[in-house]
Design a protein around this motif. Structure first.
Motif, PDB file in Angstrom:
ATOM      1  N   ALA A 306     -12.707 -11.106   7.830  1.00 30.05           N
ATOM      2  CA  ALA A 306     -13.989 -11.804   7.774  1.00 30.05           C
ATOM      3  C   ALA A 306     -13.789 -13.271   7.395  1.00 30.05           C
ATOM      4  CB  ALA A 306     -14.916 -11.114   6.773  1.00 30.05           C
ATOM      5  N   GLU A 307     -12.850 -13.544   6.489  1.00 29.34           N
ATOM      6  CA  GLU A 307     -12.573 -14.927   6.127  1.00 29.34           C
ATOM      7  C   GLU A 307     -11.949 -15.677   7.296  1.00 29.34           C
ATOM      8  OE1 GLU A 307     -12.437 -18.485   4.449  1.00 29.34           O
ATOM      9  OE2 GLU A 307     -13.546 -16.744   3.715  1.00 29.34           O
ATOM     10  N   LEU A 308     -11.117 -14.996   8.076  1.00 29.84           N
ATOM     11  CA  LEU A 308     -10.540 -15.604   9.273  1.00 29.84           C
ATOM     12  C   LEU A 308     -11.643 -15.984  10.259  1.00 29.84           C
ATOM     13  CD1 LEU A 308      -7.591 -16.163  10.181  1.00 29.84           C
ATOM     14  CD2 LEU A 308      -7.648 -13.979  11.390  1.00 29.84           C
ATOM     15  N   ALA A 309     -12.612 -15.103  10.408  1.00 31.32           N
ATOM     16  CA  ALA A 309     -13.744 -15.395  11.287  1.00 31.32           C
ATOM     17  C   ALA A 309     -14.566 -16.562  10.753  1.00 31.32           C
ATOM     18  CB  ALA A 309     -14.617 -14.154  11.451  1.00 31.32           C
ATOM     19  N   ARG A 310     -14.792 -16.585   9.428  1.00 35.41           N
ATOM     20  CA  ARG A 310     -15.513 -17.713   8.843  1.00 35.41           C
ATOM     21  C   ARG A 310     -14.767 -19.019   9.074  1.00 35.41           C
ATOM     22  NH1 ARG A 310     -17.078 -13.827   4.914  1.00 35.41           N
ATOM     23  NH2 ARG A 310     -15.204 -14.159   3.671  1.00 35.41           N
ATOM     24  N   SER A 311     -13.443 -18.970   8.990  1.00 34.76           N
ATOM     25  CA  SER A 311     -12.643 -20.170   9.238  1.00 34.76           C
ATOM     26  C   SER A 311     -12.835 -20.676  10.661  1.00 34.76           C
ATOM     27  CB  SER A 311     -11.162 -19.877   8.984  1.00 34.76           C
ATOM     28  OG  SER A 311     -10.909 -19.632   7.620  1.00 34.76           O
ATOM     29  N   SER A 312     -12.930 -19.748  11.604  1.00 37.24           N
ATOM     30  CA  SER A 312     -13.138 -20.168  12.992  1.00 37.24           C
ATOM     31  C   SER A 312     -14.473 -20.868  13.158  1.00 37.24           C
ATOM     32  CB  SER A 312     -13.030 -18.968  13.943  1.00 37.24           C
ATOM     33  OG  SER A 312     -14.152 -18.107  13.845  1.00 37.24           O
ATOM     34  N   LEU A 313     -15.484 -20.409  12.448  1.00 30.01           N
ATOM     35  CA  LEU A 313     -16.801 -21.048  12.517  1.00 30.01           C
ATOM     36  C   LEU A 313     -16.786 -22.412  11.835  1.00 30.01           C
ATOM     37  CD1 LEU A 313     -18.847 -17.840  11.778  1.00 30.01           C
ATOM     38  CD2 LEU A 313     -18.921 -19.125  13.919  1.00 30.01           C
ATOM     39  N   ARG A 314     -16.112 -22.488  10.692  1.00 28.86           N
ATOM     40  CA  ARG A 314     -16.028 -23.768   9.992  1.00 28.86           C
ATOM     41  C   ARG A 314     -15.256 -24.803  10.804  1.00 28.86           C
ATOM     42  NH1 ARG A 314     -15.435 -20.365   5.185  1.00 28.86           N
ATOM     43  NH2 ARG A 314     -13.181 -20.368   5.514  1.00 28.86           N
ATOM     44  N   ALA A 315     -14.241 -24.361  11.537  1.00 31.11           N
ATOM     45  CA  ALA A 315     -13.421 -25.281  12.315  1.00 31.11           C
ATOM     46  C   ALA A 315     -14.045 -25.652  13.646  1.00 31.11           C
ATOM     47  CB  ALA A 315     -12.037 -24.662  12.553  1.00 31.11           C
ATOM     48  N   SER A 316     -15.133 -25.000  14.005  1.00 26.62           N
ATOM     49  CA  SER A 316     -15.756 -25.228  15.303  1.00 26.62           C
ATOM     50  C   SER A 316     -16.624 -26.480  15.282  1.00 26.62           C
ATOM     51  CB  SER A 316     -16.610 -24.018  15.692  1.00 26.62           C
ATOM     52  OG  SER A 316     -17.853 -24.022  14.993  1.00 26.62           O
ATOM     53  N   THR A 317     -17.123 -26.828  16.457  1.00 29.43           N
ATOM     54  CA  THR A 317     -18.065 -27.942  16.589  1.00 29.43           C
ATOM     55  C   THR A 317     -19.504 -27.450  16.691  1.00 29.43           C
ATOM     56  OG1 THR A 317     -17.902 -27.970  19.001  1.00 29.43           O
ATOM     57  CG2 THR A 317     -16.316 -29.325  17.777  1.00 29.43           C
ATOM     58  N   ALA A 318     -19.722 -26.174  16.358  1.00 36.93           N
ATOM     59  CA  ALA A 318     -21.072 -25.608  16.469  1.00 36.93           C
ATOM     60  C   ALA A 318     -22.052 -26.390  15.616  1.00 36.93           C
ATOM     61  CB  ALA A 318     -21.068 -24.148  16.041  1.00 36.93           C
ATOM     62  N   PRO A 319     -23.243 -26.670  16.148  1.00 41.81           N
ATOM     63  CA  PRO A 319     -24.267 -27.355  15.347  1.00 41.81           C
ATOM     64  C   PRO A 319     -24.787 -26.440  14.257  1.00 41.81           C
ATOM     65  CG  PRO A 319     -25.167 -26.654  17.451  1.00 41.81           C
ATOM     66  CD  PRO A 319     -23.694 -26.369  17.511  1.00 41.81           C
ATOM     67  N   PRO A 320     -25.465 -27.005  13.263  1.00 42.83           N
ATOM     68  CA  PRO A 320     -26.015 -26.175  12.187  1.00 42.83           C
ATOM     69  C   PRO A 320     -26.991 -25.149  12.734  1.00 42.83           C
ATOM     70  CG  PRO A 320     -26.102 -28.510  11.610  1.00 42.83           C
ATOM     71  CD  PRO A 320     -25.725 -28.443  13.059  1.00 42.83           C
ATOM     72  N   PRO A 321     -27.136 -24.020  12.053  1.00 39.24           N
ATOM     73  CA  PRO A 321     -28.095 -23.004  12.512  1.00 39.24           C
ATOM     74  C   PRO A 321     -29.512 -23.561  12.568  1.00 39.24           C
ATOM     75  CG  PRO A 321     -26.678 -22.151  10.768  1.00 39.24           C
ATOM     76  CD  PRO A 321     -26.434 -23.630  10.838  1.00 39.24           C
ATOM     77  N   SER A 322     -30.262 -23.117  13.569  1.00 38.28           N
ATOM     78  CA  SER A 322     -31.650 -23.529  13.709  1.00 38.28           C
ATOM     79  C   SER A 322     -32.549 -22.394  13.244  1.00 38.28           C
ATOM     80  CB  SER A 322     -31.963 -23.874  15.169  1.00 38.28           C
ATOM     81  OG  SER A 322     -33.347 -24.007  15.358  1.00 38.28           O
ATOM     82  N   ALA A 323     -33.479 -22.720  12.414  1.00 40.60           N
ATOM     83  CA  ALA A 323     -34.404 -21.694  11.927  1.00 40.60           C
ATOM     84  C   ALA A 323     -35.630 -21.563  12.812  1.00 40.60           C
ATOM     85  CB  ALA A 323     -34.839 -22.033  10.502  1.00 40.60           C
ATOM     86  N   THR A 324     -35.754 -22.427  13.822  1.00 38.26           N
ATOM     87  CA  THR A 324     -36.990 -22.442  14.594  1.00 38.26           C
ATOM     88  C   THR A 324     -36.804 -21.930  16.014  1.00 38.26           C
ATOM     89  OG1 THR A 324     -36.572 -24.750  15.195  1.00 38.26           O
ATOM     90  CG2 THR A 324     -37.927 -24.336  13.267  1.00 38.26           C
ATOM     91  N   ALA A 325     -35.679 -22.273  16.645  1.00 38.51           N
ATOM     92  CA  ALA A 325     -35.510 -21.865  18.046  1.00 38.51           C
ATOM     93  C   ALA A 325     -35.188 -20.384  18.117  1.00 38.51           C
ATOM     94  CB  ALA A 325     -34.380 -22.675  18.691  1.00 38.51           C
ATOM     95  N   PRO A 326     -35.869 -19.610  18.992  1.00 31.12           N
ATOM     96  CA  PRO A 326     -35.655 -18.170  19.035  1.00 31.12           C
ATOM     97  C   PRO A 326     -34.376 -17.775  19.743  1.00 31.12           C
ATOM     98  CG  PRO A 326     -37.275 -18.823  20.670  1.00 31.12           C
ATOM     99  CD  PRO A 326     -36.956 -20.051  19.867  1.00 31.12           C
ATOM    100  N   SER A 327     -33.837 -18.630  20.605  1.00 28.61           N
ATOM    101  CA  SER A 327     -32.628 -18.286  21.346  1.00 28.61           C
ATOM    102  C   SER A 327     -31.984 -19.560  21.835  1.00 28.61           C
ATOM    103  CB  SER A 327     -32.962 -17.385  22.552  1.00 28.61           C
ATOM    104  OG  SER A 327     -33.773 -18.095  23.463  1.00 28.61           O
ATOM    105  N   PRO A 328     -30.671 -19.506  22.169  1.00 30.99           N
ATOM    106  CA  PRO A 328     -30.028 -20.716  22.638  1.00 30.99           C
ATOM    107  C   PRO A 328     -30.570 -21.140  23.994  1.00 30.99           C
ATOM    108  CG  PRO A 328     -28.506 -18.862  22.683  1.00 30.99           C
ATOM    109  CD  PRO A 328     -29.764 -18.381  22.047  1.00 30.99           C
ATOM    110  N   THR A 329     -30.925 -22.399  24.108  1.00 30.14           N
ATOM    111  CA  THR A 329     -31.408 -22.917  25.383  1.00 30.14           C
ATOM    112  C   THR A 329     -30.525 -24.022  25.921  1.00 30.14           C
ATOM    113  OG1 THR A 329     -32.862 -24.440  24.202  1.00 30.14           O
ATOM    114  CG2 THR A 329     -33.796 -22.333  24.865  1.00 30.14           C
ATOM    115  N   SER A 330     -29.599 -24.489  25.115  1.00 31.16           N
ATOM    116  CA  SER A 330     -28.628 -25.472  25.592  1.00 31.16           C
ATOM    117  C   SER A 330     -27.443 -25.443  24.666  1.00 31.16           C
ATOM    118  CB  SER A 330     -29.232 -26.883  25.619  1.00 31.16           C
ATOM    119  OG  SER A 330     -29.320 -27.390  24.306  1.00 31.16           O
ATOM    120  N   THR A 331     -26.363 -26.069  25.070  1.00 29.41           N
ATOM    121  CA  THR A 331     -25.158 -26.035  24.256  1.00 29.41           C
ATOM    122  C   THR A 331     -25.322 -26.795  22.966  1.00 29.41           C
ATOM    123  OG1 THR A 331     -24.302 -27.957  25.452  1.00 29.41           O
ATOM    124  CG2 THR A 331     -23.651 -25.785  26.234  1.00 29.41           C
ATOM    125  N   ARG A 332     -26.290 -27.677  22.871  1.00 26.19           N
ATOM    126  CA  ARG A 332     -26.476 -28.425  21.624  1.00 26.19           C
ATOM    127  C   ARG A 332     -27.747 -28.016  20.888  1.00 26.19           C
ATOM    128  NH1 ARG A 332     -22.125 -29.645  19.833  1.00 26.19           N
ATOM    129  NH2 ARG A 332     -23.000 -31.270  18.521  1.00 26.19           N
TER     130      ARG A 332
END
Length: 345
Positions: A306-332
């Motif tokens: 699980a920590e390895l998986a968390r590391s992959s998320l921390r090292a990624s370029t993923a934007p911060p989680p959105s609390a408003t959008a119900p689903s991904p509609t674009s890469t950003r």
């Protein structure tokens, strides 16, 4: 019972466009375009790349080029992207970074810009369909002139946003790492991540040259940094993550067995590690298999996985989680996982 690895939320940060293909997709494309595939690629899959006498890079590159030659249309490119995103979603990825050099596909779709925009457009569509986020890394090749890398860096910079990073791949024995520094400077000025390959075919010195010349945010592979504690210290101190791809390392003959990949040494030294599948088409396994190796060959328990998986998320370029959008509609603008989301696994 061990927890299912395909339900572990994670990011996949090392996956190449052509190498992500399903074997059946490659066979379909070859049949459609009237191309005969090498028997060594389709006769017994995955192909045997190494022998007792030599490592497998030359054979790998020959088969990779044969697969790439079958991608000859916009429809082909869109199919590869869509299937890559869907396959990663099925394995529990919440974020995927797909690496592509548009140079080889440009002649079939009208140029470099259309080739990249086809990938970006399909990434956005597949992200919305699959429910995971995704971004694109534009990669230059060591076997081409460094001026070509600058052209690609400018293209990546122009599309910054859906393009999240700039990379450098191909045979580490080819080209001087330092010569690609101007291209990486262009990417840095545009705010892109820098994700060059280094330290798989060559040793810890190659990692040092990559750090000195290209100022990476992550390094593709980098696993042979384990050969020099000073390099490990530097990676840990500077927070440069390594994209470790154990199946790739073994298939290419870098290490004889998955248990020999020194990931535990990297982790024990405080280096951030993100597992990647690299080229499933040629190495025969996708992301979950890399986590299985970590569990069964490296002895990581569920908490460490699980920590390895968390590391992959921390090292990624993923934007911060959105609390408003119900689903991904674009890469950003996607809903991306919290770095803590693996705690519920």
């Amino acid at each position: 019972m061990a927890r299912p690895l395909d339900q572990l939320p994670k990011a996949h940060l090392h996956l190449h466009f052509t190498g992500s293909m399903r074997l059946e997709t490659l066979v379909d494309m070859a049949d459609h375009h009237g191309i005969r595939l090498p028997r060594s690629l389709v006769g017994a899959w995955p192909p045997q790349l190494t022998s007792t006498e030599s490592r497998g890079w030359f054979r790998f590159q020959r088969l990779y080029d044969a697969a790439r030659a079958c991608v000859r249309s916009e429809a082909d490119m869109r199919r590869i992207v869509r299937e890559a995103v869907l396959d990663d979603a099925a394995e529990g990825s919440r974020w995927l970074e797909l690496q592509v050099d548009p140079t080889s596909y440009a002649p079939f779709v009208g140029g470099l810009t259309p080739a990249l925009e086809i990938v970006l457009d399909e990434v956005e569509a597949a992200s919305a369909e699959s429910g995971i986020g995704a971004g694109v890394i534009v990669a230059a090749s060591r076997i081409r002139h460094p001026l070509d890398a600058r052209t690609l860096a400018r293209l990546a910079a122009h599309h910054a946003g859906p393009v999240v990073g700039f990379g450098l791949s191909n045979d580490e024995h080819r080209g001087r790492t330092e010569d690609f520094a101007p291209a990486f400077k262009i990417a840095e000025r545009a705010g892109l991540g820098r994700m060059p390959h280094g330290g798989e075919l060559l040793g810890a010195d190659a990692v040092t040259r990559t750090l000195d010349s290209l100022h990476p945010t992550r390094i593709g592979h980098g696993v042979r940094a384990a050969e020099d504690p000073r390099v490990l210290d530097r990676l840990a101190r500077d927070g440069v993550a390594l994209e470790v791809c154990p199946a790739s390392n073994v298939a290419l003959g870098v290490y004889p067995d998955p248990a020999d990949v020194p990931a535990r040494r990297l982790l024990d030294h405080g280096v951030t590690v993100a597992l990647g599948a690299d080229d499933p088409l040629l190495f025969g396994s996708r992301l979950v298999e890399q986590y299985r190796i970590a569990r069964e060959e490296w002895g990581l328990d569920d908490e460490a996985l699980a920590e390895l998986a968390r590391s992959s998320l921390r090292a990624s370029t993923a934007p911060p989680p959105s609390a408003t959008a119900p689903s991904p509609t674009s890469t950003r603008g996607c809903v991306c996982p919290s770095r803590r989301s693996t705690r519920s696994w």
